[in-house]
Design a protein around this motif. Structure first.
Motif, short mmCIF file in Angstrom:
data_model
loop_
_atom_site.label_atom_id
_atom_site.label_comp_id
_atom_site.label_asym_id
_atom_site.label_seq_id
_atom_site.Cartn_x
_atom_site.Cartn_y
_atom_site.Cartn_z
N ASN A 270 0.87 -1.17 0.00
CA ASN A 270 0.00 0.00 0.00
C ASN A 270 0.91 1.23 0.00
O ASN A 270 2.12 1.10 0.18
N PRO A 271 0.35 2.43 -0.16
CA PRO A 271 1.20 3.63 -0.12
C PRO A 271 2.00 3.73 1.18
O PRO A 271 1.52 3.34 2.25
N ILE A 272 3.21 4.24 1.07
CA ILE A 272 4.14 4.38 2.18
C ILE A 272 3.92 5.74 2.84
O ILE A 272 3.74 6.73 2.15
N THR A 273 3.95 5.78 4.18
CA THR A 273 3.80 7.06 4.86
C THR A 273 4.97 7.28 5.82
O THR A 273 5.50 6.32 6.40
N ALA A 274 5.36 8.53 5.96
CA ALA A 274 6.42 8.87 6.91
C ALA A 274 5.85 8.80 8.31
O ALA A 274 4.69 9.12 8.54
N ALA A 275 6.68 8.38 9.25
CA ALA A 275 6.27 8.30 10.66
C ALA A 275 7.27 9.09 11.50
O ALA A 275 8.24 9.62 10.97
N ALA A 276 7.04 9.12 12.78
CA ALA A 276 7.90 9.89 13.68
C ALA A 276 9.33 9.36 13.66
O ALA A 276 9.56 8.16 13.53
N GLY A 277 10.29 10.28 13.78
CA GLY A 277 11.69 9.90 13.96
C GLY A 277 12.33 9.19 12.79
O GLY A 277 12.95 8.16 12.98
N ASP A 278 12.17 9.67 11.60
CA ASP A 278 12.83 9.09 10.41
C ASP A 278 12.40 7.66 10.11
O ASP A 278 13.13 6.93 9.44
N SER A 279 11.27 7.23 10.59
CA SER A 279 10.80 5.89 10.26
C SER A 279 9.69 5.98 9.21
O SER A 279 9.14 7.05 8.96
N LEU A 280 9.41 4.86 8.61
CA LEU A 280 8.36 4.77 7.60
C LEU A 280 7.31 3.78 8.07
O LEU A 280 7.65 2.75 8.66
N GLU A 281 6.06 4.08 7.79
CA GLU A 281 5.00 3.11 8.05
C GLU A 281 4.60 2.48 6.73
O GLU A 281 4.27 3.18 5.77
N VAL A 282 4.67 1.18 6.69
CA VAL A 282 4.37 0.42 5.48
C VAL A 282 3.27 -0.58 5.81
O VAL A 282 3.33 -1.24 6.85
#
Length: 128
Positions: A67-79
């Motif tokens: 699914n689309p990738i989103t930026a998360a807190a602290g330089d992490s990505l939510e996938v």
């Protein structure tokens, strides 16, 4: 997210899928962050589940639909992705089996490489 980042994540999951399909536990564990923690809070649970999959299946097809990738807190990505795990059971009568999961993971960069920091899975199995 940038096209470069999306390609890096796609390659990461393509490589991860290859490691699972080849039943290479050490390679699979190499995709996990040193700070990894799943929804149950246990790396041993992850190892046990992967061990079950490797033992149960004579052949494994591990397909990830991102699914689309989103930026998360602290330089992490939510996938998040839809995972289809299919194969033929190793033990007679060698039934075909499929397990379908919805997976949410947090990716972080460690030493210039993407790693899975956390994973939550929901889904079901379907024996044929």
């Amino acid at each position: 997210s940038s096209p470069f980042l999306e390609e890096a994540v796609k390659k990461f999951y393509a490589d991860y899928s290859k490691a699972v399909q080849s039943r290479d536990m050490s390679a699979v564990l190499g995709f996990l962050s040193s700070r990894w923690d799943d929804s149950s809070g246990s790396l041993s649970n992850f190892k046990n589940e992967m061990g079950r999959i490797f033992a149960d299946y004579g052949s494994i097809s591990f397909k990830v639909a991102l699914n689309p990738i989103t930026a998360a807190a602290g330089d992490s990505l939510e996938v998040s992705y839809h995972l289809s795990l299919q194969g033929q059971l190793a033990k007679p009568p060698h039934l075909k089996n499929s397990e379908v999961f919805d997976v949410k993971e947090k990716l972080v960069s460690e030493n210039g490489a993407l790693k899975i920091m956390s994973s939550e899975t929901s889904g079901s199995a379907d024996d044929e």
